[in-house]
Design a protein around this motif. Structure first.
Motif, PDB file in Angstrom:
ATOM      1  N   ASN A  59      14.650  59.091 -14.648  1.00 47.85           N
ATOM      2  CA  ASN A  59      14.098  59.191 -16.011  1.00 47.85           C
ATOM      3  C   ASN A  59      15.010  59.957 -16.963  1.00 47.85           C
ATOM      4  N   GLY A  60      16.170  60.364 -16.467  1.00 43.81           N
ATOM      5  CA  GLY A  60      17.153  60.964 -17.353  1.00 43.81           C
ATOM      6  C   GLY A  60      16.754  62.295 -17.966  1.00 43.81           C
ATOM      7  N   ASP A  61      15.887  63.041 -17.267  1.00 41.78           N
ATOM      8  CA  ASP A  61      15.491  64.347 -17.809  1.00 41.78           C
ATOM      9  C   ASP A  61      16.423  65.470 -17.381  1.00 41.78           C
ATOM     10  N   GLY A  62      17.489  65.095 -16.689  1.00 44.33           N
ATOM     11  CA  GLY A  62      18.463  66.096 -16.279  1.00 44.33           C
ATOM     12  C   GLY A  62      18.221  66.652 -14.890  1.00 44.33           C
ATOM     13  N   PHE A  63      17.131  66.218 -14.237  1.00 45.42           N
ATOM     14  CA  PHE A  63      16.800  66.701 -12.900  1.00 45.42           C
ATOM     15  C   PHE A  63      16.569  65.529 -11.952  1.00 45.42           C
ATOM     16  N   VAL A  64      17.004  65.686 -10.718  1.00 45.52           N
ATOM     17  CA  VAL A  64      16.440  64.879  -9.645  1.00 45.52           C
ATOM     18  C   VAL A  64      15.158  65.585  -9.245  1.00 45.52           C
ATOM     19  N   SER A  65      14.034  64.975  -9.538  1.00 48.79           N
ATOM     20  CA  SER A  65      12.736  65.604  -9.275  1.00 48.79           C
ATOM     21  C   SER A  65      12.264  65.276  -7.871  1.00 48.79           C
ATOM     22  N   VAL A  66      11.163  65.906  -7.475  1.00 46.44           N
ATOM     23  CA  VAL A  66      10.557  65.583  -6.185  1.00 46.44           C
ATOM     24  C   VAL A  66      10.152  64.113  -6.148  1.00 46.44           C
ATOM     25  N   THR A  67       9.608  63.631  -7.241  1.00 47.93           N
ATOM     26  CA  THR A  67       9.190  62.227  -7.303  1.00 47.93           C
ATOM     27  C   THR A  67      10.387  61.295  -7.134  1.00 47.93           C
ATOM     28  N   GLU A  68      11.490  61.662  -7.744  1.00 56.30           N
ATOM     29  CA  GLU A  68      12.682  60.816  -7.651  1.00 56.30           C
ATOM     30  C   GLU A  68      13.355  60.920  -6.279  1.00 56.30           C
ATOM     31  N   GLY A  69      13.125  62.024  -5.583  1.00 57.86           N
ATOM     32  CA  GLY A  69      13.682  62.182  -4.243  1.00 57.86           C
ATOM     33  C   GLY A  69      12.838  61.542  -3.157  1.00 57.86           C
TER      34      GLY A  69
END
Ligand SMILES: [Cu+2]
Length: 256
Positions: free
Chosen positions: A94-104
């Motif tokens: 989502n390009g928010d600058g983080f690899v989030s838990v959801t994205e991992g």
């Protein structure tokens, strides 16, 4: 004639079964050791190692990690049930600058065990931040023996258990803060829950052979192996991940 034909089949099955039984028994016999080489996520600079010895469902877990946000708690889990892989910083969908838990989660799955310092170690303690280690001086040295679920045990056996440490001071402010809020709990900064390090728990190499040495070729790492595996089964994993994410959010809601 039918009986005569059936006999060889029975004989074959009888002959094969002892072999299966033996190999199954030996696979479960005695303790098994696993190791994860932690790689940084979200440019955390975290490095470290996780060692797990499983004797039945009794797990002895040792984690040594450095480069963490000093003086802050860091959630840490066995994630299970997906590809047995780690994301990279390129997976910021989502390009928010983080690899989030959801994205991992498509890579490493949902929480199987919460590696707390006291009390419950189940998935429900996933965000029990007061029972996770605090990184004094930026380091964590963790050791605990506890019982894991059958699902977690199985994940170790099939290679889908992944060690994930959370909490990263991405903007270098010295605290969990910032404008991006957590995908798990919108009242928390993303920095508090985003993964800081990840490593696949692989069967420990006994003896002198370095991890990933002989079998996978020089220079191979868990990370690159995982990259190769990502293409296959990604769609299948997505369904499981969606369910896991919902469950994670539901648990979080229960705790609130
Ligand atoms: Cu986790």
């Amino acid at each position: 004639m039918r009986k005569a034909l059936a006999l060889p089949t029975v004989a074959l099955a009888a002959a094969a079964f002892p072999l299966l039984a033996v190999s199954t028994a030996s696979a479960h016999e005695g303790p098994h050791s696993y190791q994860a080489d932690l790689a940084a996520l979200n440019a955390s600079g975290v490095a470290g190692t996780g060692m797990v010895t499983l004797d039945g469902n009794t797990a002895t877990v040792m984690i040594e990690a450095t480069g963490l946000l000093a003086g802050s708690p860091h959630a840490q889990h066995f994630h299970i049930g997906a590809q047995g892989a780690c994301p990279t910083d390129a997976d910021d969908e989502n390009g928010d600058g983080f690899v989030s838990v959801t994205e991992g989660a498509p890579y490493y799955g949902a929480i199987g065990s919460s590696l707390t310092t006291t009390g419950d170690t189940g998935p429900d303690s996933g965000l029990a931040i007061d029972r996770f280690p605090t990184a004094e001086g930026g380091s964590i040295s963790y050791e605990r023996t506890f019982e894991v679920s059958d699902e977690v045990h199985q994940a170790f056996e099939v290679g889908t258990a992944v060690l994930v440490l959370h909490g990263v001071d991405k903007d270098g402010s010295g605290a969990y803060d910032g404008d991006v809020m957590s995908d798990l709990d919108p009242s928390l900064p993303m920095e508090a829950t985003a993964p800081a390090a990840c490593g696949v728990l692989e069967t420990a190499q006994m003896g002198a052979a370095p991890a990933g040495g002989a079998e996978t070729g020089a220079g191979s790492t868990a990370g690159t192996e995982n990259q190769a595996a990502i293409g296959v089964g990604a769609l299948a994993a997505a369904g499981a991940v969606a369910a896991g994410t919902v469950a994670y959010r539901r648990r979080q809601a229960d705790q609130a």
